[in-house]
Design a protein around this motif. Structure first.
Motif, short mmCIF file in Angstrom:
data_model
loop_
_atom_site.label_atom_id
_atom_site.label_comp_id
_atom_site.label_asym_id
_atom_site.label_seq_id
_atom_site.Cartn_x
_atom_site.Cartn_y
_atom_site.Cartn_z
N ALA A 155 -21.71 -31.74 -12.71
CA ALA A 155 -22.73 -32.22 -13.65
C ALA A 155 -23.01 -31.18 -14.73
CB ALA A 155 -24.01 -32.55 -12.89
N GLU A 156 -22.95 -29.90 -14.35
CA GLU A 156 -23.21 -28.84 -15.33
C GLU A 156 -22.03 -28.66 -16.28
OE1 GLU A 156 -24.02 -25.47 -12.95
OE2 GLU A 156 -25.99 -26.19 -12.25
N ASN A 213 -19.93 -34.63 -17.58
CA ASN A 213 -20.87 -35.73 -17.81
C ASN A 213 -22.01 -35.66 -16.80
OD1 ASN A 213 -22.19 -38.11 -18.33
ND2 ASN A 213 -20.34 -39.39 -18.33
N SER A 214 -23.07 -34.97 -17.17
CA SER A 214 -24.18 -34.75 -16.23
C SER A 214 -24.85 -36.06 -15.82
CB SER A 214 -25.21 -33.81 -16.85
OG SER A 214 -25.74 -34.37 -18.06
N LYS A 215 -24.96 -37.00 -16.73
CA LYS A 215 -25.63 -38.27 -16.42
C LYS A 215 -24.89 -39.02 -15.33
CE LYS A 215 -27.40 -42.47 -18.61
NZ LYS A 215 -27.53 -43.24 -19.88
N TRP A 222 -22.76 -37.76 -12.98
CA TRP A 222 -22.80 -37.08 -11.68
C TRP A 222 -24.19 -37.15 -11.05
CZ3 TRP A 222 -18.49 -36.26 -9.33
CH2 TRP A 222 -17.32 -36.02 -10.06
N PHE A 223 -25.23 -36.98 -11.85
CA PHE A 223 -26.58 -37.08 -11.31
C PHE A 223 -26.89 -38.49 -10.83
CE2 PHE A 223 -27.67 -33.19 -13.91
CZ PHE A 223 -27.92 -32.38 -12.79
#
Length: 473
Positions: free
Chosen positions: A210-211, A214-216, A218-219
């Motif tokens: 996520a870091e 694509n953080s959105k 993975w979160f």
């Protein structure tokens, strides 16, 4: 002159220009050296490169799974009938004129065969657990025994298994039942530790992704699986109250469900407290949700061993009009109905934990200490190609072992006892009637293991807070 490293070669013909005659000669030498060589020599040419330690763990786990498969086959219904059809084989079966039947087929099928097969596996792994005590690196001569001699290891396991079937009935099953109870209790705890490790690794990898990307996405994935696990656990709790409790009965089940629910809420809240997050950033709700779901499974598994049939309906009786008595008949000699939902789920979790223990490479220090492993200590490397062009598998344990050899075998010993109890539904053998019976001790062993498991997970959360000066990262 072939060295031990050359004995562990994974041969590929695409990386070298060797005459066909020499290739055949090298291949024959490699095949012969596999009898005494290292684990990687058993890899095929299409297998990916791997560490010596990983392949060794997988092969020992394969021995365990092979014994499990044999146990499953021998406990299947009708197996004894089929064996008795073989002329001149079973006592009291089909005979051949002039040939006396010497084999007692009552021993080689049913719960008796499971007890003996698992006894043999336990003895096999106990032997290697004792031999491998305090092995520090692959330079130790005993490491060659750990990573090689696979043909002879197989012969040893077969020999112990054959000998186990000659053990007189007597009190063997009754005594070995209690060994199974204690060993399974310990294995359930190890399962929980492996699940903690898996959950931490899962959370760490997805947070890192996520870091970096694509953080959105993975979160969202972390949130989805966390909610899914909690939803499944909550649905299980509702079903437990509906089908495993009665308004005027089943007091123990009401206590088990309610108490474990409270404990799961406590660990979930603690995992997101600011102090816990500061001391242990890798902790979170994903891990707690997995532990909660596993706790509900152990609770259900415990309740299914209650001899009180009013509080312990079978799944078959819940989805059909068959009564509980008809759905759960008294086990007859040589037949134990392990293939219910509890047994199947138990086997699936066992397979996952066994496979994960064989390939794990954890970066979580707390879990590594609990599992007595030293992941990451060994030499780091990849695929090596010698001057002769042959691809070799790296020995990553010259500076230090990457897992505790002795503890790994002890873990497989406990796994063999867990398999024995799972395949026999944790029923206690009745030496007078030769039947199997549900017992309350099995219930209390499972439920107490769930409490201790939750305590271990709770410790991984609060230990960094209580001892801030210690390194838990």
């Amino acid at each position: 002159m072939w060295t031990s490293a050359q004995a562990g070669v994974n041969v590929t013909e695409t990386n070298m220009n060797i005459p066909k005659e020499e290739k055949v000669s090298i291949g024959n030498i490699c095949k012969a050296s596999c009898l005494c060589g290292s684990a990687p020599c058993l890899l095929c040419g299409c297998c990916p490169s791997s560490y010596n330690s990983t392949v060794t763990r997988l092969l020992f786990s394969f021995f365990l799974l092979l014994g499990t498969l044999v146990s499953v086959i021998m406990i299947l219904p009708g197996m004894e009938t089929q064996l008795r059809k073989i002329p001149g084989f079973c006592q009291g079966g089909t005979t051949i004129p002039g040939v006396e039947n010497h084999v007692n087929c009552d021993v080689i099928v049913g719960y008796k065969s499971v007890y003996r097969m698992c006894f043999a596996m336990a003895c096999f792994f106990f032997l290697f657990s004792a031999i491998m005590i305090r092995v520090k690196s692959s330079k130790d001569p005993r490491a060659a025994i750990q990573n090689g001699f696979w043909f002879f290891k197989f012969l040893i396991l077969v020999g112990i298994t054959v000998g186990a079937f000659f053990i007189p009935d007597g009190t063997f099953h009754d005594v070995w039942f209690y060994f199974g109870i204690v060993g399974s209790f310990m294995f359930i705890l190890i399962q929980l530790i492996l699940l903690i490790d898996f959950a931490h690794s899962w959370n760490e990898v997805w947070m890192r992704n996520a870091e970096e990307g694509n953080s959105k996405c993975w979160f969202s994935g972390l949130l989805f699986f966390t909610i899914l696990h909690y939803a499944l656990a909550f649905a299980a709790i509702v079903l437990f109250y509906l089908y495993y409790t009665k308004p005027d009965n089943c007091t123990e089940h009401k206590f088990f469900i309610s108490f474990n629910l409270i404990l799961c809420v406590i660990i979930s809240v603690l995992s997101i407290l600011p102090k816990v997050q500061d001391a242990s950033p890798q902790s979170g709700l994903l891990q707690s949700s997995i532990i909660t779901m596993y706790t509900m499974y152990v609770t259900w598994s415990a309740m299914t061993n209650n001899p009180n049939r009013e509080c312990n309906p079978s799944l078959l009786s819940l989805v059909s009009n068959i009564s509980t008595t008809e759905a759960m008949p008294t086990s007859s000699p040589g037949m134990v109905q392990w293939w219910d939902a509890q047994g199947i789920v138990g086997l699936v979790i066992f397979l996952f934990c066994t496979f994960y223990a064989s390939i794990r490479s954890s970066s979580n220090a707390q879990v590594n200490r609990l599992m007595q492993t030293e992941e990451g200590k060994g030499t780091v490397g990849g695929e090596e190609v010698g001057k002769d062009g042959l691809r070799r598998v790296v020995d990553n344990e010259e500076d230090g072992v990457t897992y505790n050899y002795s503890f790994f075998h002890f873990h497989l010993l406990l796994a063999s006892l867990y398999i024995m109890m799972t395949l026999t539904n944790w029923y206690k053998p009745d030496t007078t009637t030769q039947a199997m019976q549900s017992t309350m001790p099995a219930v209390w062993v499972k439920i107490s293991s769930s409490w201790l498991s939750l305590g271990l997970y709770l410790w991984t959360l609060v230990a960094p807070v209580i001892f801030p000066n210690r390194d838990f990262n």
